[in-house]
Design a protein around this motif. Structure first.
Motif, short mmCIF file in Angstrom:
data_model
loop_
_atom_site.label_atom_id
_atom_site.label_comp_id
_atom_site.label_asym_id
_atom_site.label_seq_id
_atom_site.Cartn_x
_atom_site.Cartn_y
_atom_site.Cartn_z
N LEU A 5 43.64 39.92 46.38
CA LEU A 5 44.86 39.72 47.16
C LEU A 5 44.46 39.45 48.61
O LEU A 5 43.57 40.10 49.15
CB LEU A 5 45.74 40.98 47.12
CG LEU A 5 47.01 40.95 47.98
CD1 LEU A 5 48.02 39.95 47.42
CD2 LEU A 5 47.62 42.34 48.06
N VAL A 6 45.13 38.49 49.22
CA VAL A 6 45.01 38.26 50.65
C VAL A 6 46.30 38.77 51.27
O VAL A 6 47.38 38.21 51.03
CB VAL A 6 44.80 36.76 50.98
CG1 VAL A 6 44.89 36.52 52.49
CG2 VAL A 6 43.47 36.27 50.43
N ALA A 7 46.19 39.87 52.03
CA ALA A 7 47.34 40.43 52.74
C ALA A 7 47.10 40.16 54.22
O ALA A 7 46.00 40.40 54.73
CB ALA A 7 47.44 41.93 52.48
N TYR A 8 48.11 39.64 54.91
CA TYR A 8 47.88 39.28 56.30
C TYR A 8 49.10 39.55 57.17
O TYR A 8 50.23 39.54 56.71
CB TYR A 8 47.51 37.79 56.41
CG TYR A 8 48.68 36.87 56.13
CD1 TYR A 8 49.49 36.39 57.16
CD2 TYR A 8 49.02 36.52 54.83
CE1 TYR A 8 50.58 35.58 56.90
CE2 TYR A 8 50.11 35.70 54.55
CZ TYR A 8 50.88 35.24 55.60
OH TYR A 8 51.98 34.45 55.34
N ALA A 28 42.97 33.90 45.18
CA ALA A 28 43.68 35.16 45.35
C ALA A 28 45.18 34.96 45.50
O ALA A 28 45.64 33.89 45.88
CB ALA A 28 43.14 35.87 46.60
N ASP A 29 45.92 36.02 45.19
CA ASP A 29 47.35 36.04 45.48
C ASP A 29 47.49 36.28 46.98
O ASP A 29 46.53 36.67 47.66
CB ASP A 29 48.04 37.16 44.70
CG ASP A 29 48.01 36.92 43.19
OD1 ASP A 29 47.91 35.74 42.77
OD2 ASP A 29 48.07 37.91 42.44
N ILE A 30 48.70 36.07 47.51
CA ILE A 30 48.90 36.23 48.95
C ILE A 30 50.13 37.08 49.22
O ILE A 30 51.11 37.05 48.46
CB ILE A 30 48.98 34.84 49.64
CG1 ILE A 30 48.84 34.97 51.15
CG2 ILE A 30 50.22 34.09 49.21
CD1 ILE A 30 48.49 33.67 51.85
N TYR A 76 45.20 45.11 42.16
CA TYR A 76 44.06 44.40 42.74
C TYR A 76 42.86 45.31 42.94
O TYR A 76 43.00 46.49 43.23
CB TYR A 76 44.47 43.78 44.09
CG TYR A 76 45.62 42.82 43.94
CD1 TYR A 76 45.41 41.50 43.56
CD2 TYR A 76 46.93 43.24 44.12
CE1 TYR A 76 46.46 40.62 43.38
CE2 TYR A 76 48.00 42.38 43.95
CZ TYR A 76 47.75 41.07 43.57
OH TYR A 76 48.80 40.21 43.39
N ASP A 77 41.67 44.70 42.81
CA ASP A 77 40.41 45.40 43.06
C ASP A 77 39.93 45.15 44.49
O ASP A 77 39.38 46.01 45.14
CB ASP A 77 39.32 44.92 42.10
CG ASP A 77 39.74 45.05 40.65
OD1 ASP A 77 40.12 46.16 40.25
OD2 ASP A 77 39.71 44.03 39.93
N THR A 78 40.14 43.91 44.93
CA THR A 78 39.67 43.48 46.24
C THR A 78 40.85 42.97 47.05
O THR A 78 41.60 42.12 46.58
CB THR A 78 38.63 42.34 46.09
OG1 THR A 78 37.55 42.81 45.27
CG2 THR A 78 38.09 41.90 47.45
N GLY A 105 39.51 53.61 45.68
CA GLY A 105 38.66 52.81 44.80
C GLY A 105 38.72 51.32 45.04
O GLY A 105 38.08 50.55 44.32
N LYS A 106 39.47 50.88 46.02
CA LYS A 106 39.62 49.44 46.31
C LYS A 106 38.56 49.01 47.32
O LYS A 106 38.07 49.80 48.12
CB LYS A 106 41.00 49.12 46.90
CG LYS A 106 42.17 49.65 46.11
CD LYS A 106 42.38 48.91 44.84
CE LYS A 106 43.64 49.42 44.12
NZ LYS A 106 43.74 48.92 42.77
N THR A 107 38.26 47.72 47.32
CA THR A 107 37.41 47.12 48.35
C THR A 107 38.31 46.32 49.28
O THR A 107 39.05 45.45 48.83
CB THR A 107 36.34 46.20 47.72
OG1 THR A 107 35.49 46.99 46.88
CG2 THR A 107 35.50 45.52 48.80
#
Length: 160
Positions: A5-8, A28-30, A76-78, A105-107
Motif C-alpha cells: 500500500l502507498v499511503a500519502y 501497490a494500492d493507494i 498489507y504487509d508493506t 508486524g508490518k514494514t
C-alpha cells in the motif's frame, strides 16, 4: 509476494504525484491521508510562525485530525508512507495516521518530497507512533518529478 500500500499525505499536490507514480512502480494500492480540515496556502506559510503548520510543528505532541480511518492496513504487509518534509521531518499528521491503525508486524517504508531538505529524523520521530514489532525503513526523499522507472529501481533495491 507481499501486498503493498502507498499511503500519502500531500498538502499541495506534489507528494500526491509522486505517490501515484510509486503505486504504479510498486504494483501497490493507494490511499490518501487527508486532514479533516484541509490546509490552505496561509496554513502552509512556513515563514509565518503563527501559521497552522508552524504551530503544529512546534508541538511534537500535536495530532491533526484525519478525515477518515478507512485504510485496510490489516490487508498489507508493506506500507509506503509518503509526505512532504516540514521542518526537516514528517508532518505530525503522519503520526496521527500511524497511531490510528495497528502496524504490528508490518514494514513501513518512508518516502518524501522536499525542496531541498533530506529525511532528517523522520523515522526516529515516527517510531513511537507504531508498535515495537513494526519495522520503519528510513526511506528516501525524491524530487517531485521522479519517474516511474526511477521508482521501480528503488523498489527493486529494497528487496520486497
Amino acid at each position: 509476494m507481499s501486498k503493498k500500500l502507498v499511503a500519502y499525505f500531500s498538502a499541495s499536490g506534489v507528494t500526491a504525484k509522486l505517490a501515484k507514480n510509486l503505486a504504479e512502480a510498486a504494483g501497490a494500492d493507494i490511499y490518501e491521508i487527508r486532514p479533516e480540515e484541509p490546509y490552505t496556502n496561509a496554513d502552509l506559510n512556513w515563514q509565518n510562525k503563527n501559521s497552522r503548520s508552524s504551530v503544529e510543528m512546534k508541538d511534537k505532541s500535536f495530532r491533526p485530525a484525519i478525515a477518515d480511518t478507512n485504510a485496510n492496513i490489516a490487508d498489507y504487509d508493506t506500507i509506503f508512507v509518503g509526505f512532504p518534509i516540514w521542518w526537516y521531518v514528517a508532518p505530525t499528521i503522519i503520526n496521527t495516521f500511524l497511531e490510528a491503525y495497528d502496524f504490528s508486524g508490518k514494514t513501513i517504508i518512508l518516502f518524501a518530497t522536499s525542496g531541498g531538505s533530506g529525511m532528517g529524523n523522520s523515522a526516529k520521530e515516527l517510531r513511537s507512533s507504531v508498535s515495537d514489532s513494526a519495522v520503519i525503513n528510513d526511506g528516501k526523499r525524491f524530487s517531485a518529478n521522479a519517474s516511474v522507472n526511477e521508482l521501480k529501481e528503488w523498489v527493486k533495491s529494497l528487496g520486497i
